[in-house]
Design a protein around this motif. Structure first.
Motif, PDB file in Angstrom:
ATOM      1  N   PRO A   7       2.751   5.964   0.378  1.00 57.25           N
ATOM      2  CA  PRO A   7       1.967   4.737   0.167  1.00 57.25           C
ATOM      3  C   PRO A   7       1.851   3.925   1.450  1.00 57.25           C
ATOM      4  CG  PRO A   7       4.230   4.307  -0.413  1.00 57.25           C
ATOM      5  CD  PRO A   7       4.190   5.707   0.157  1.00 57.25           C
ATOM      6  N   GLY A   8       0.850   3.086   1.517  1.00 55.61           N
ATOM      7  CA  GLY A   8       0.742   2.209   2.683  1.00 55.61           C
ATOM      8  C   GLY A   8      -0.508   1.376   2.647  1.00 55.61           C
ATOM      9  N   SER A   9      -0.632   0.537   3.671  1.00 55.82           N
ATOM     10  CA  SER A   9      -1.837  -0.288   3.810  1.00 55.82           C
ATOM     11  C   SER A   9      -2.927   0.475   4.574  1.00 55.82           C
ATOM     12  CB  SER A   9      -1.514  -1.587   4.566  1.00 55.82           C
ATOM     13  OG  SER A   9      -0.523  -2.304   3.871  1.00 55.82           O
ATOM     14  N   PHE A  10      -2.522   1.230   5.575  1.00 59.03           N
ATOM     15  CA  PHE A  10      -3.460   2.058   6.361  1.00 59.03           C
ATOM     16  C   PHE A  10      -4.662   1.242   6.833  1.00 59.03           C
ATOM     17  CE2 PHE A  10      -1.488   4.834   3.091  1.00 59.03           C
ATOM     18  CZ  PHE A  10      -0.745   5.656   3.921  1.00 59.03           C
ATOM     19  N   LEU A  36      -2.582   0.798  -0.820  1.00 54.64           N
ATOM     20  CA  LEU A  36      -2.300  -0.376  -1.655  1.00 54.64           C
ATOM     21  C   LEU A  36      -3.536  -1.276  -1.692  1.00 54.64           C
ATOM     22  CD1 LEU A  36      -0.371  -2.260  -3.244  1.00 54.64           C
ATOM     23  CD2 LEU A  36       0.214  -3.310  -1.063  1.00 54.64           C
ATOM     24  N   LYS A  41      -4.141  -9.991   0.439  1.00 55.49           N
ATOM     25  CA  LYS A  41      -4.372  -9.869   1.892  1.00 55.49           C
ATOM     26  C   LYS A  41      -5.861  -9.848   2.194  1.00 55.49           C
ATOM     27  CE  LYS A  41      -0.433  -7.481   3.953  1.00 55.49           C
ATOM     28  NZ  LYS A  41      -0.032  -6.223   4.600  1.00 55.49           N
ATOM     29  N   PHE A  69      -3.765   2.315  -5.270  1.00 56.85           N
ATOM     30  CA  PHE A  69      -2.987   1.749  -6.368  1.00 56.85           C
ATOM     31  C   PHE A  69      -2.862   0.250  -6.192  1.00 56.85           C
ATOM     32  CE2 PHE A  69       1.328   0.589  -4.788  1.00 56.85           C
ATOM     33  CZ  PHE A  69       1.247   1.071  -3.497  1.00 56.85           C
ATOM     34  N   GLY A  71      -0.368  -3.187  -7.920  1.00 56.69           N
ATOM     35  CA  GLY A  71       0.848  -3.462  -8.679  1.00 56.69           C
ATOM     36  C   GLY A  71       2.055  -2.813  -8.033  1.00 56.69           C
ATOM     37  N   LEU A  72       3.083  -2.620  -8.837  1.00 57.90           N
ATOM     38  CA  LEU A  72       4.340  -2.075  -8.294  1.00 57.90           C
ATOM     39  C   LEU A  72       4.218  -0.586  -7.999  1.00 57.90           C
ATOM     40  CD1 LEU A  72       7.134  -3.769 -10.442  1.00 57.90           C
ATOM     41  CD2 LEU A  72       6.531  -4.253  -8.069  1.00 57.90           C
ATOM     42  N   LEU A  73       4.765  -0.204  -6.849  1.00 56.65           N
ATOM     43  CA  LEU A  73       4.732   1.204  -6.444  1.00 56.65           C
ATOM     44  C   LEU A  73       5.471   2.090  -7.456  1.00 56.65           C
ATOM     45  CD1 LEU A  73       4.105   3.372  -4.352  1.00 56.65           C
ATOM     46  CD2 LEU A  73       6.073   2.568  -3.020  1.00 56.65           C
ATOM     47  N   ARG A  87       8.141   7.511   3.520  1.00 61.95           N
ATOM     48  CA  ARG A  87       7.820   6.442   4.453  1.00 61.95           C
ATOM     49  C   ARG A  87       8.176   6.897   5.869  1.00 61.95           C
ATOM     50  NH1 ARG A  87       4.595   2.389   3.789  1.00 61.95           N
ATOM     51  NH2 ARG A  87       5.924   0.848   4.763  1.00 61.95           N
ATOM     52  N   TYR A  97      13.659  -3.404   6.771  1.00 63.52           N
ATOM     53  CA  TYR A  97      12.605  -3.630   5.775  1.00 63.52           C
ATOM     54  C   TYR A  97      12.451  -2.411   4.862  1.00 63.52           C
ATOM     55  CZ  TYR A  97       7.680  -3.800   4.224  1.00 63.52           C
ATOM     56  OH  TYR A  97       6.533  -3.756   3.485  1.00 63.52           O
ATOM     57  N   ASN A 101      13.216  -2.058   0.786  1.00 65.19           N
ATOM     58  CA  ASN A 101      12.190  -1.584  -0.163  1.00 65.19           C
ATOM     59  C   ASN A 101      12.672  -0.352  -0.933  1.00 65.19           C
ATOM     60  OD1 ASN A 101      10.375  -3.540   0.382  1.00 65.19           O
ATOM     61  ND2 ASN A 101       8.921  -2.253   1.483  1.00 65.19           N
ATOM     62  N   THR A 104      15.240  -1.392  -3.479  1.00 63.90           N
ATOM     63  CA  THR A 104      14.583  -2.148  -4.555  1.00 63.90           C
ATOM     64  C   THR A 104      13.848  -1.187  -5.480  1.00 63.90           C
ATOM     65  OG1 THR A 104      14.252  -3.963  -3.009  1.00 63.90           O
ATOM     66  CG2 THR A 104      12.981  -4.058  -5.042  1.00 63.90           C
ATOM     67  N   ASN A 105      13.127  -0.235  -4.885  1.00 67.99           N
ATOM     68  CA  ASN A 105      12.369   0.718  -5.709  1.00 67.99           C
ATOM     69  C   ASN A 105      13.297   1.599  -6.539  1.00 67.99           C
ATOM     70  OD1 ASN A 105       9.795  -0.133  -5.049  1.00 67.99           O
ATOM     71  ND2 ASN A 105       9.720   1.098  -3.183  1.00 67.99           N
TER      72      ASN A 105
HETATM   73  O1  PNS Z   1       1.758   0.163   5.230  1.00 70.11           O
HETATM   74  P1  PNS Z   1       2.640  -0.909   4.671  1.00 70.11           P
HETATM   75  O2  PNS Z   1       1.897  -2.237   4.619  1.00 70.11           O
HETATM   76  O3  PNS Z   1       3.953  -1.027   5.389  1.00 70.11           O
HETATM   77  O4  PNS Z   1       2.965  -0.465   3.143  1.00 70.11           O
HETATM   78  C1  PNS Z   1       3.793  -1.266   2.315  1.00 70.11           C
HETATM   79  C2  PNS Z   1       3.763  -0.758   0.867  1.00 70.11           C
HETATM   80  C3  PNS Z   1       2.362  -0.605   0.353  1.00 70.11           C
HETATM   81  C4  PNS Z   1       4.474   0.573   0.787  1.00 70.11           C
HETATM   82  C5  PNS Z   1       4.563  -1.803   0.009  1.00 70.11           C
HETATM   83  O5  PNS Z   1       4.091  -3.080   0.310  1.00 70.11           O
HETATM   84  C6  PNS Z   1       4.433  -1.589  -1.497  1.00 70.11           C
HETATM   85  O6  PNS Z   1       4.919  -0.625  -2.013  1.00 70.11           O
HETATM   86  N1  PNS Z   1       3.772  -2.539  -2.171  1.00 70.11           N
HETATM   87  C7  PNS Z   1       3.552  -2.479  -3.615  1.00 70.11           C
HETATM   88  C8  PNS Z   1       4.349  -3.568  -4.327  1.00 70.11           C
HETATM   89  C9  PNS Z   1       5.750  -3.100  -4.630  1.00 70.11           C
HETATM   90  O7  PNS Z   1       5.979  -2.136  -5.322  1.00 70.11           O
HETATM   91  N2  PNS Z   1       6.768  -3.818  -4.092  1.00 70.11           N
HETATM   92  C10 PNS Z   1       8.141  -3.496  -4.395  1.00 70.11           C
HETATM   93  C11 PNS Z   1       8.901  -3.084  -3.200  1.00 70.11           C
HETATM   94  S1  PNS Z   1       9.753  -4.521  -2.639  1.00 70.11           S
END
Ligand code: PNS
Length: 169
Positions: A7-10, A36, A41, A69, A71-73, A87, A97, A101, A104-105
């Motif tokens: 996953p990512g912003s890309f 995402l 943003k 996607f 919402g929550l990953l 990642r 960071y 994450n 948390t996931n």
């Molecule tokens: O490319 P990025 O911006 O570093 O990607 C971050 C990403 C998309 C992996 C992260 O922000 C994400 O998973 N967002 C979805 C919301 C979520 O599930 N947050 C819980 C983890 S704290």
């Protein structure tokens, strides 16, 4: 079938992302690269545009699927029946960071989703989407950082930002 989600912003996709995609795609039967869709943003490229760019960049990689996607990953992982998140780690500065994450996931998913980190190739360990945007904002040469086909797309966005203050034009 072994599946993973990257996953990512890309925003925008860089050679660093592509390096992680190529390496992860060799480890799994299917790799889902997912953008995402973050309404909070204001991105350079829309979610659909980023999906299109990723599709073009990965067209040769037959086991890579591009998706989006919101919402929550972990909820998205569940919908896709995937238990592994990929990642990239460029440097120690990414680690705190990413570790937060990942933990948390794992908690959110009741230990159902784990994160695997791939260390980015040294060639791209300095590279970020933010630095690509900064270089593009000052008309710098992007050829070492993103694929050829993406350069005019990024330049077009910055032309619109200069003219109207908005990447949509
Ligand atoms: O490319 P990025 O911006 O570093 O990607 C971050 C990403 C998309 C992996 C992260 O922000 C994400 O998973 N967002 C979805 C919301 C979520 O599930 N947050 C819980 C983890 S704290």
């Amino acid at each position: 079938m072994k599946k993973a989600i990257y996953p990512g912003s890309f925003d925008p996709m860089t050679y660093g992302h592509l390096d992680v995609i190529k390496r992860a795609s060799r480890m799994f039967d299917e790799l889902i690269v997912s953008v995402l869709d973050n309404k909070a943003k204001s991105p350079l490229f829309s979610t659909d545009e980023r999906v299109k760019i990723l599709c073009e960049a990965t067209s040769e990689l037959k086991n890579v699927r591009v998706d989006q996607f919101s919402g929550l990953l972990v909820d998205y992982c569940k919908r896709q029946d995937v238990h592994i998140i990929i990642r990239g780690l460029r440097a120690i500065t990414d680690f705190e960071y990413e570790l937060q994450n990942a933990q948390t996931n794992r908690k959110l998913s009741d230990d159902d989703v784990d994160t695997i980190f791939l260390t980015t190739s040294l060639d791209y360990s300095y590279l970020s989407s933010s630095s690509v945007k900064e270089i593009a904002a000052f008309n710098g040469d992007l050829s070492q950082f993103v694929p050829e086909f993406e350069i005019p797309l990024i330049e077009e966005k910055f032309k619109k930002i200069r003219n109207t203050g908005n990447p949509e034009g």
